[in-house]
Design a protein around this motif. Structure first.
Motif, PDB file in Angstrom:
ATOM      1  N   ASN A 114       0.827  -1.214   0.000  1.00 30.99           N
ATOM      2  CA  ASN A 114       0.000   0.000   0.000  1.00 30.99           C
ATOM      3  C   ASN A 114       0.857   1.258   0.000  1.00 30.99           C
TER       4      ASN A 114
ATOM      5  N   ARG B  38       1.949   1.662  -3.602  1.00 30.32           N
ATOM      6  CA  ARG B  38       0.876   2.187  -4.447  1.00 30.32           C
ATOM      7  C   ARG B  38       0.593   3.654  -4.158  1.00 30.32           C
ATOM      8  N   SER B  39       0.819   4.074  -2.906  1.00 30.66           N
ATOM      9  CA  SER B  39       0.590   5.488  -2.611  1.00 30.66           C
ATOM     10  C   SER B  39       1.662   6.362  -3.260  1.00 30.66           C
TER      11      SER B  39
ATOM     12  N   ASN C  99       1.312   5.743  -8.387  1.00 30.38           N
ATOM     13  CA  ASN C  99      -0.117   5.735  -8.720  1.00 30.38           C
ATOM     14  C   ASN C  99      -0.360   5.380 -10.164  1.00 30.38           C
TER      15      ASN C  99
ATOM     16  N   LEU D  65     -12.835   6.613 -11.567  1.00 29.99           N
ATOM     17  CA  LEU D  65     -13.195   7.565 -10.512  1.00 29.99           C
ATOM     18  C   LEU D  65     -14.265   6.918  -9.646  1.00 29.99           C
ATOM     19  N   PHE D  66     -14.256   7.241  -8.345  1.00 28.63           N
ATOM     20  CA  PHE D  66     -15.248   6.650  -7.451  1.00 28.63           C
ATOM     21  C   PHE D  66     -16.611   7.249  -7.771  1.00 28.63           C
TER      22      PHE D  66
ATOM     23  N   LEU E 210     -10.014  11.453  -0.623  1.00 28.65           N
ATOM     24  CA  LEU E 210     -10.183  10.176   0.102  1.00 28.65           C
ATOM     25  C   LEU E 210      -8.854   9.514   0.462  1.00 28.65           C
ATOM     26  N   ALA E 211      -8.012   9.292  -0.547  1.00 25.76           N
ATOM     27  CA  ALA E 211      -6.754   8.586  -0.278  1.00 25.76           C
ATOM     28  C   ALA E 211      -5.787   9.455   0.524  1.00 25.76           C
TER      29      ALA E 211
ATOM     30  N   LYS F 235      -7.106   8.850   4.068  1.00 26.45           N
ATOM     31  CA  LYS F 235      -7.031   7.488   4.595  1.00 26.45           C
ATOM     32  C   LYS F 235      -5.638   6.882   4.486  1.00 26.45           C
ATOM     33  N   VAL F 236      -4.884   7.277   3.472  1.00 28.91           N
ATOM     34  CA  VAL F 236      -3.573   6.652   3.263  1.00 28.91           C
ATOM     35  C   VAL F 236      -2.450   7.551   3.796  1.00 28.91           C
TER      36      VAL F 236
ATOM     37  N   ARG G   6      -6.346  13.438  -9.047  1.00 22.35           N
ATOM     38  CA  ARG G   6      -6.474  12.552  -7.887  1.00 22.35           C
ATOM     39  C   ARG G   6      -5.136  11.890  -7.569  1.00 22.35           C
ATOM     40  N   SER G   7      -4.430  11.483  -8.600  1.00 23.02           N
ATOM     41  CA  SER G   7      -3.120  10.876  -8.395  1.00 23.02           C
ATOM     42  C   SER G   7      -2.103  11.907  -7.920  1.00 23.02           C
TER      43      SER G   7
ATOM     44  N   MET H 259      -1.501  12.763  -4.268  1.00 23.91           N
ATOM     45  CA  MET H 259      -0.741  11.846  -3.419  1.00 23.91           C
ATOM     46  C   MET H 259       0.750  12.180  -3.427  1.00 23.91           C
TER      47      MET H 259
END
Lengths: 257, 242
Positions: free
Chosen positions: B75, B78-79, B82, B90-91, B102-103, B106-107, B151-152, B155
């Protein structure tokens, strides 16, 4: 006496019983559907468990056992009538020493047998909700999970925050349907003395001998309950549909078109 | 030290070899494009880099550590590495802003205020700051892909992977996404790209890796590979109409 008079007499004499029965039926359907959905989510998760290559042996064994239990539970509960389940639950728990009469004594409708009925309808609904949630999950684009995982979210976070909300959204019509089914099917719980609508009509009929009138009255009440529920569900649907959050489309396919 | 180093990567699906002994390195700030025919293993190769596909054997060193070793935090990988997908991913149950925060929350465990500020900054970079509260379903394909890129970027990735980012787009929308990617290139974002936009790849890439039947057929700067193509690369270019 004619039917019209019978109905009028019954309604004036037993209006309280019919009201209590209606409340009992509503309680059974709402609790059964709500708690059943919650447990159904776990059942669906269990049915989706598969041992993965690379899992240590105990994880493989644990997943296998859980998956097996969920699959068997789902097959047995969905494969037998709730009336039979209720009877088996009654005599099974009594054999184990449970006295349902002693639980919540002295209350008319919400006595120990109502508690037993709530347990039976919840356990029964769980099995169906498991399938409902499972098919909801299958309807979620696998890309959603990939997108979340590729940002570093854990599989639990991905399930809870991304996949499950979409699965439940997909399942709203079927969940509503289960509720309607429960309003009607809770009537079979009269076999273990749960004071729901059918049970109250049965009592009224056998004391007044106005059989046709008693059951006609509850037929109308059942119909009003289901029609009313349908209306509520429709309103919920319209409210959700109006929000863009609940208009899911798959971008790739649309963009190509 | 290379930021990413791939050594002897092998991957098979149901007994069929997709990647056979693939090795290459990526330096900080580089843009590597993987080219190849359908079925050449280019997408699989890209997906192995952040372990959306798990290689059978080989090693992938990121920040000097072998990410395929037991106990490596996937994880975390992946963070930092990306992926931007062909189908956006997309969510669907969240608006654009929530997609971007979100990430981070949470991440990366960023606070709500910081996450939103970062999200708005990155959305502005892709020109979509006014779409913060739109849901994915109401966006065009090009807009969705730009949100996915934002979104990427939220991060602060070390490497951005692009898996055919324009293949699902109308021709009219391809340009807006390529423009954003070119901007990232100018900023020095390290990226690995799988695409069929050969002219774009030639212009933007610092290295090109040509895969043929799961093997590295050519690896070099665009100048080198286009100046002296192998027969396989030449027929690939002919097939793609370039």
């Amino acid at each position: 006496m004619n039917l019209g008079e019978d109905i009028a007499t019954l309604l004036t004499t037993y209006w309280k019983e019919f009201l209590l029965g209606t409340a009992g039926t509503l309680l059974l359907s709402v609790v059964g559907t709500g708690v059943g959905l919650l447990l159904g989510i776990f059942l669906a998760m269990g049915k989706r468990l598969r041992p993965k290559t690379g899992d240590p042996w105990y994880a493989k064994a644990g997943k296998g056992v859980l998956h097996g239990f969920c699959a068997v539970y789902s097959a047995v509960v969905r494969g037998t009538p709730m009336m039979v389940q209720a009877i088996l639950f009654k005599y099974g728990t009594m054999a184990l020493g449970v006295n349902w009469n002693d639980i919540l004594p002295g209350i008319d409708v919400f006595n120990g047998w109502m508690v037993a009925g709530l347990i039976v309808i919840t356990l029964n609904t769980t099995a169906y909700m498991g399938e409902v949630v499972l098919s909801g999950l299958q309807g979620v684009d696998p890309g959603q999970e990939e997108g979340a995982r590729s940002l570093g979210l854990t599989s639990a976070q991905t399930f809870r925050l991304v996949v499950l909300p979409q699965a439940l959204r997909n399942a709203i019509p079927t969940i509503g349907n289960e509720w309607i089914v429960n309003i009607k099917d809770s009537s079979v719980l009269n076999v273990i003395g749960v004071a729901e609508l059918y049970f109250e009509a049965y009592m009224a009929a056998n004391t007044s001998y106005a059989f046709m009138a008693s059951y006609l009255i509850i037929a109308v009440i059942y119909l009003l309950l289901t029609l009313g529920s349908n209306l509520v569900l429709k309103l919920i649907g319209i409210k959700l549909e109006g929000r863009s959050i609940f208009r899911f489309t798959h971008g790739a396919r649309r963009a190509q078109a | 030290m290379s930021i990413l180093s791939v050594e002897h990567l092998r991957k098979s699906f149901d007994g069929e070899m997709v990647l056979q002994d693939v090795s290459f390195t990526l330096e900080q700030g580089e843009c590597l494009t993987i080219l190849g025919n359908s079925g050449s293993g280019k997408s699989t190769c890209l997906r192995c880099l952040n372990q959306l596909a798990l290689p059978d054997s080989g090693a992938i060193y990121f920040e000097g550590k072998n990410t395929l070793e037991k106990g490596y935090d996937v994880n975390y990988l992946r963070s930092k590495v990306n992926m931007v997908f062909q189908s956006f991913n997309l969510f669907a149950n969240m608006d654009v802003l929530k997609n971007c925060t979100l990430a981070q929350r949470k991440v990366l465990h960023r606070g709500a205020v910081e996450a939103e500020a970062v999200a708005r900054r990155e959305l502005a970079k892709v020109g979509l700051q006014e779409k913060a509260h739109a849901f994915p379903a109401s966006l065009s394909g090009g807009q969705k892909q730009r949100v996915a890129i934002a979104r990427s970027l939220c991060m602060d990735p070390s490497i951005l992977l692009f898996d055919e980012p324009t293949s699902a787009l109308d021709p009219a929308m391809v340009a807006e996404v390529l423009r954003v990617m070119e901007g990232l290139r100018k900023e020095g974002v390290t990226m690995v790209l799988v695409t069929h936009q050969i002219e774009f790849a030639r212009r933007i890439s610092s290295k090109i890796l040509f895969l043929h039947q799961g093997k590295v057929n050519l690896f070099g700067t665009p100048k080198e590979v286009f100046a002296s193509p192998t027969p396989e690369f030449a027929s690939f270019l002919a097939l793609e109409g370039k």
